[in-house]
Design an enzyme around this catalytic site. Structure first.
Site, short mmCIF file in Angstrom:
data_model
loop_
_atom_site.label_atom_id
_atom_site.label_comp_id
_atom_site.label_asym_id
_atom_site.label_seq_id
_atom_site.Cartn_x
_atom_site.Cartn_y
_atom_site.Cartn_z
N TYR A 154 0.84 -1.22 0.00
CA TYR A 154 0.00 0.00 0.00
C TYR A 154 0.87 1.26 0.00
CZ TYR A 154 -3.85 3.02 1.80
OH TYR A 154 -4.80 4.00 2.01
N LYS A 158 0.86 4.12 -2.85
CA LYS A 158 0.49 5.51 -2.53
C LYS A 158 1.64 6.48 -2.84
CE LYS A 158 -3.77 5.03 -1.13
NZ LYS A 158 -4.84 5.35 -2.11
P1 NAP Z 1 -13.32 2.19 1.82
O1 NAP Z 1 -14.34 2.61 2.83
O2 NAP Z 1 -12.76 0.82 1.91
O3 NAP Z 1 -13.95 2.45 0.37
C1 NAP Z 1 -13.22 2.11 -0.77
C2 NAP Z 1 -14.20 1.89 -1.90
O4 NAP Z 1 -13.42 1.55 -3.07
C3 NAP Z 1 -15.14 0.71 -1.64
O5 NAP Z 1 -16.47 1.09 -1.93
C4 NAP Z 1 -14.63 -0.35 -2.59
O6 NAP Z 1 -15.64 -1.21 -3.11
C5 NAP Z 1 -14.08 0.48 -3.72
N1 NAP Z 1 -13.17 -0.30 -4.55
C6 NAP Z 1 -12.22 -1.18 -4.16
N2 NAP Z 1 -11.63 -1.75 -5.22
C7 NAP Z 1 -12.22 -1.24 -6.32
C8 NAP Z 1 -12.05 -1.44 -7.71
N3 NAP Z 1 -11.16 -2.31 -8.19
N4 NAP Z 1 -12.84 -0.76 -8.57
C9 NAP Z 1 -13.78 0.11 -8.10
N5 NAP Z 1 -14.00 0.35 -6.79
C10 NAP Z 1 -13.22 -0.32 -5.90
O7 NAP Z 1 -12.05 3.16 1.83
P2 NAP Z 1 -11.88 4.71 2.27
O8 NAP Z 1 -11.34 4.71 3.64
O9 NAP Z 1 -13.08 5.49 1.93
O10 NAP Z 1 -10.66 5.11 1.31
C11 NAP Z 1 -10.82 5.80 0.08
C12 NAP Z 1 -9.44 6.12 -0.48
O11 NAP Z 1 -8.72 6.91 0.46
C13 NAP Z 1 -8.58 4.90 -0.77
O12 NAP Z 1 -7.80 5.12 -1.91
C14 NAP Z 1 -7.71 4.82 0.44
O13 NAP Z 1 -6.51 4.12 0.19
C15 NAP Z 1 -7.48 6.30 0.73
N6 NAP Z 1 -7.10 6.57 2.11
C16 NAP Z 1 -7.91 6.25 3.16
C17 NAP Z 1 -7.50 6.55 4.46
C18 NAP Z 1 -8.33 6.22 5.66
O14 NAP Z 1 -7.85 6.43 6.79
N7 NAP Z 1 -9.55 5.75 5.53
C19 NAP Z 1 -6.25 7.14 4.68
C20 NAP Z 1 -5.45 7.45 3.58
C21 NAP Z 1 -5.88 7.16 2.30
P3 NAP Z 1 -16.05 -2.57 -2.37
O15 NAP Z 1 -16.79 -2.15 -1.17
O16 NAP Z 1 -16.90 -3.31 -3.34
O17 NAP Z 1 -14.74 -3.26 -2.08
#
Ligand code: NAP
Length: 253
Positions: A154, A158
């Site tokens: 990851y 990133k």
């Molecule tokens: P999340 O709640 O897990 O949501 C991610 C979404 O992406 C889910 O709806 C998932 O669908 C979808 N997804 C996964 N693989 C996919 C694919 N191949 N094609 C289309 N959609 C796909 O994550 P989040 O926390 O909102 O994170 C959103 C972004 O922010 C990510 O890039 C993450 O790495 C980044 N981020 C998050 C945090 C944090 O603390 N939360 C921190 C830094 C960066 P499914 O439900 O069907 O799997």
């Protein structure tokens, strides 16, 4: 009518979490929004909620790592809403493990969604942006890009997205397209809830422990990221490009 009323935004991974909040915010800002997600029900529910609030939105089931599916989805968005000139590459997954236990599938899955997915989505939408002479791409990086135990896959993806962001900013700037990245710290979503479960902690205790290490003494919410996306896709940010904005309640969290 604001200028963004005629503009179309695509948000990937918009079925829940940060992507869902970004889609809602861009709709409030006046964009027509296409919510793309693996989870069709989540994408469609988000689009219906935006439509019920008076906005324009569609929800599509797409795997961003599948080139044919991406090209079809971007064409469908252009046909149904108009040419997409805003892209938020937000879809993401984690497959955490220490290096000696990390499988090839853990590595490849994370690279495919974050890096290949952002590449395919950007390649498919840049055509519309360059034709319109205006565009915005925002890539979701992470503080993990700076290194994080158990996340070799990851953090590599990133960090890679930061190089991708700067390169696209150089290539696309002359077409009126800016490209930036947001690197969130701890945001309260299902992704961080899953991390708490993996390390065997109650989510409230996990959040409290994280907040104690963050200078502003709280964890982030999806809207904290949506607010910054809103700025980066607006007209007032047209001289901001190739940047990585850490949104983490401090210089790093
Ligand atoms: P999340 O709640 O897990 O949501 C991610 C979404 O992406 C889910 O709806 C998932 O669908 C979808 N997804 C996964 N693989 C996919 C694919 N191949 N094609 C289309 N959609 C796909 O994550 P989040 O926390 O909102 O994170 C959103 C972004 O922010 C990510 O890039 C993450 O790495 C980044 N981020 C998050 C945090 C944090 O603390 N939360 C921190 C830094 C960066 P499914 O439900 O069907 O799997």
């Amino acid at each position: 009518m604001t200028e963004s009323a005629s503009r179309v935004a695509i948000v990937t991974g918009a079925g829940r979490g940060i992507g869902a909040a970004v889609a809602r915010r861009l709709a409030r800002d006046g964009f027509a929004v296409a919510l793309l997600d693996l989870d069709e029900a989540g994408a469609k529910a988000g689009a219906e909620a935006i439509t019920a609030d008076g906005g324009r939105a569609i929800g599509l089931s797409v795997d961003v790592s599948d080139a044919d599916a991406v090209d079809s989805a971007v064409s469908a968005v252009a046909e149904q809403l108009g040419p997409p000139t805003v892209l938020v590459n937000n879809a993401g997954i984690t497959r955490d493990n220490l290096l000696f236990k990390m499988s090839e599938s853990d590595w490849d899955s994370v690279m495919n969604v974050h890096l290949r997915g952002s590449f395919l989505m950007s390649r498919a939408t840049q055509k519309h942006m360059t034709e319109q002479g205006w565009g915005r791409i925002v890539n979701l990086s992470s503080t993990s890009a700076l290194g994080n135990r158990g996340q070799a896959n990851y953090s590599t993806a990133k960090a890679g997205l930061q190089g991708f962001t700067k390169t696209l900013a150089i290539e696309l700037g002359k077409f009126g397209v800016t490209v930036n990245a947001i690197a969130p710290g701890f945001i309260e979503t299902e992704m961080t809830a899953a991390t708490a479960e993996r390390v065997g902690m109650n989510f409230d205790d996990f959040k409290a422990a994280a907040a104690a290490e963050i200078p502003v003494r709280r964890v982030g919410q999806p809207d904290d990221i949506a607010n910054v996306v809103s700025f980066l896709v607006g007209d007032e940010s047209s001289f901001v490009s190739g940047q990585v904005v850490y949104v983490a309640g401090g210089p790093k969290a």
